[in-house]
Scaffold this motif. Structure first.
Motif, mmCIF file in Angstrom:
data_model
loop_
_atom_site.group_PDB
_atom_site.id
_atom_site.type_symbol
_atom_site.label_atom_id
_atom_site.label_comp_id
_atom_site.label_asym_id
_atom_site.label_seq_id
_atom_site.Cartn_x
_atom_site.Cartn_y
_atom_site.Cartn_z
ATOM 1 N N SER B 7 -4.020 10.251 0.174
ATOM 2 C CA SER B 7 -4.440 10.142 -1.216
ATOM 3 C C SER B 7 -3.596 9.085 -1.916
ATOM 4 O O SER B 7 -2.419 8.904 -1.582
ATOM 5 N N PRO B 8 -4.174 8.374 -2.886
ATOM 6 C CA PRO B 8 -5.597 8.418 -3.211
ATOM 7 C C PRO B 8 -6.421 7.667 -2.173
ATOM 8 O O PRO B 8 -5.871 6.952 -1.349
ATOM 9 N N GLN B 9 -7.726 7.822 -2.218
ATOM 10 C CA GLN B 9 -8.603 7.113 -1.289
ATOM 11 C C GLN B 9 -8.744 5.657 -1.716
ATOM 12 O O GLN B 9 -8.828 4.768 -0.881
ATOM 13 N N GLY B 16 2.471 -6.479 -10.098
ATOM 14 C CA GLY B 16 3.728 -6.098 -10.732
ATOM 15 C C GLY B 16 3.917 -4.600 -10.895
ATOM 16 O O GLY B 16 5.039 -4.138 -11.121
ATOM 17 N N GLU B 17 2.828 -3.837 -10.764
ATOM 18 C CA GLU B 17 2.935 -2.382 -10.895
ATOM 19 C C GLU B 17 3.481 -1.767 -9.609
ATOM 20 O O GLU B 17 3.454 -2.371 -8.541
ATOM 21 N N ASN B 18 3.959 -0.543 -9.745
ATOM 22 C CA ASN B 18 4.428 0.226 -8.585
ATOM 23 C C ASN B 18 3.365 1.249 -8.201
ATOM 24 O O ASN B 18 2.545 1.653 -9.023
ATOM 25 N N LEU B 19 3.368 1.668 -6.928
ATOM 26 C CA LEU B 19 2.396 2.662 -6.501
ATOM 27 C C LEU B 19 2.957 3.482 -5.348
ATOM 28 O O LEU B 19 3.882 3.049 -4.650
ATOM 29 N N THR B 20 2.385 4.676 -5.185
ATOM 30 C CA THR B 20 2.762 5.536 -4.066
ATOM 31 C C THR B 20 1.501 6.077 -3.413
ATOM 32 O O THR B 20 0.580 6.530 -4.101
ATOM 33 N N VAL B 21 1.471 6.029 -2.089
ATOM 34 C CA VAL B 21 0.376 6.567 -1.292
ATOM 35 C C VAL B 21 0.923 7.734 -0.489
ATOM 36 O O VAL B 21 2.041 7.678 0.024
ATOM 37 N N TYR B 22 0.140 8.815 -0.419
ATOM 38 C CA TYR B 22 0.605 10.033 0.232
ATOM 39 C C TYR B 22 -0.210 10.342 1.482
ATOM 40 O O TYR B 22 -1.410 10.066 1.558
ATOM 41 N N CYS B 23 0.456 10.951 2.443
ATOM 42 C CA CYS B 23 -0.158 11.328 3.712
ATOM 43 C C CYS B 23 0.313 12.742 4.033
ATOM 44 O O CYS B 23 1.524 12.959 4.178
ATOM 45 N N ASN B 24 -0.617 13.690 4.114
ATOM 46 C CA ASN B 24 -0.243 15.092 4.285
ATOM 47 C C ASN B 24 -0.993 15.737 5.438
ATOM 48 O O ASN B 24 -2.160 15.437 5.687
ATOM 49 N N SER B 25 -0.323 16.654 6.120
ATOM 50 C CA SER B 25 -0.931 17.374 7.229
ATOM 51 C C SER B 25 -0.396 18.789 7.296
ATOM 52 O O SER B 25 0.701 19.079 6.807
ATOM 53 N N SER B 26 -1.176 19.684 7.894
ATOM 54 C CA SER B 26 -0.699 21.044 8.132
ATOM 55 C C SER B 26 0.008 21.123 9.483
ATOM 56 O O SER B 26 0.595 22.145 9.828
ATOM 57 N N SER B 72 4.223 12.298 4.634
ATOM 58 C CA SER B 72 4.912 11.021 4.479
ATOM 59 C C SER B 72 4.395 10.334 3.223
ATOM 60 O O SER B 72 3.318 10.664 2.714
ATOM 61 N N SER B 73 5.174 9.402 2.725
ATOM 62 C CA SER B 73 4.734 8.622 1.577
ATOM 63 C C SER B 73 5.102 7.168 1.774
ATOM 64 O O SER B 73 6.063 6.843 2.486
ATOM 65 N N LEU B 74 4.332 6.317 1.140
ATOM 66 C CA LEU B 74 4.567 4.871 1.123
ATOM 67 C C LEU B 74 4.633 4.440 -0.332
ATOM 68 O O LEU B 74 3.679 4.662 -1.080
ATOM 69 N N HIS B 75 5.745 3.867 -0.730
ATOM 70 C CA HIS B 75 5.927 3.404 -2.105
ATOM 71 C C HIS B 75 6.043 1.882 -2.089
ATOM 72 O O HIS B 75 6.833 1.339 -1.296
ATOM 73 N N ILE B 76 5.245 1.218 -2.909
ATOM 74 C CA ILE B 76 5.318 -0.237 -3.028
ATOM 75 C C ILE B 76 5.819 -0.579 -4.425
ATOM 76 O O ILE B 76 5.257 -0.108 -5.431
#
Lengths: 110, 114
Positions: B7-9, B16-26, B72-76
């Motif tokens: 998420s998000p899709q 110039g903005e910052n963002l974070t992408v998330y990856c989740n699993s059970s 896990s997360s990815l922050h740019i």
């Protein structure tokens, strides 16, 4: 060194036909994996081969088969094509657990 | 079946903005990788994280592996138009045949507008 190469780049087939996709790994890589990537989704694992033997198989029907040759190149075969088989087929080679992907073969089934 | 949810899709931001992408699993994975894919090309590996709680930095990209090795997360930071692409997380598991199998998330399509 050349990267992973795949052929053909694009392919159009009709329902019910058969298709063979080819992959040449990076020199020195003995493992080849195949993935299917439907538009808008992440790649899905189909097969992995190492030293010509199948090491893993994903949740795909028996219409999908593959083999690896002595030079470590590989073929993916799909029989009795369905419209839902339309996708980007990716090949990846690896020496350890880092996989290097080719550009893929775009298969369209009409 | 092991599943990875990203998420998000879709994400469209200004340069110039910052963002974070998330990856989740059970499920627990032995390690997790992040890839970036551009149109007409295969995914390109960005990073592999192995240890729970691990943080890796690659220039403006920061990757974190959850303590339980399920997320896990990815922050740019300060995104640039060149960061545009499909970001994929992939969990690594060992199959019964000893294959290192990648399970990919559905991806986050990032567009950075100039």
């Amino acid at each position: 060194d050349a990267g992973v190469t795949q052929s053909p780049t694009h392919l159009i087939k009709t329902r019910g036909q058969h298709v063979t996709l080819r992959c040449s790994p990076i020199s020195g890589h003995k493992s080849v994996s195949w993935y299917q990537q439907v538009l808008g989704q992440g790649p899905q694992f189909i097969f992995q081969y190492y030293e010509k033997e199948e090491r893993g198989r994903g949740n795909f029907p028996d219409r999908f088969s593959a083999r690896q040759f002595p030079n470590y190149s590989s073929e993916l075969n799909v029989n009795a094509l369905l419209l839902g088989d339309s996708a980007l087929y990716l090949c990846a080679s690896s020496r350890d657990y880092e996989q290097y992907f080719g550009p893929g073969t775009r298969l369209t089934v009409t | 079946t092991q599943l990875l949810e990203q998420s998000p899709q879709f994400l469209s931001i200004q340069e110039g903005e910052n963002l974070t992408v998330y990856c989740n699993s059970s499920s627990v994975f032995s390690s997790l990788q992040w890839y970036r894919q551009e149109p007409g090309e295969g995914p390109v590996l960005l990073v592999t994280v192995v240890t729970g709680g691990e943080v890796k930095k690659l220039k403006r990209l920061t990757f974190q592996f959850g303590d339980a090795r399920k997320d896990s997360s990815l922050h740019i930071t300060a995104a640039q138009p060149g960061d545009t692409g499909l970001y994929l997380c992939a969990g690594i598991s060992i199959s019964s045949g000893s294959a290192r199998q990648l399970t990919f998330g559905s991806g986050t399509q990032l567009t950075v507008l100039p």
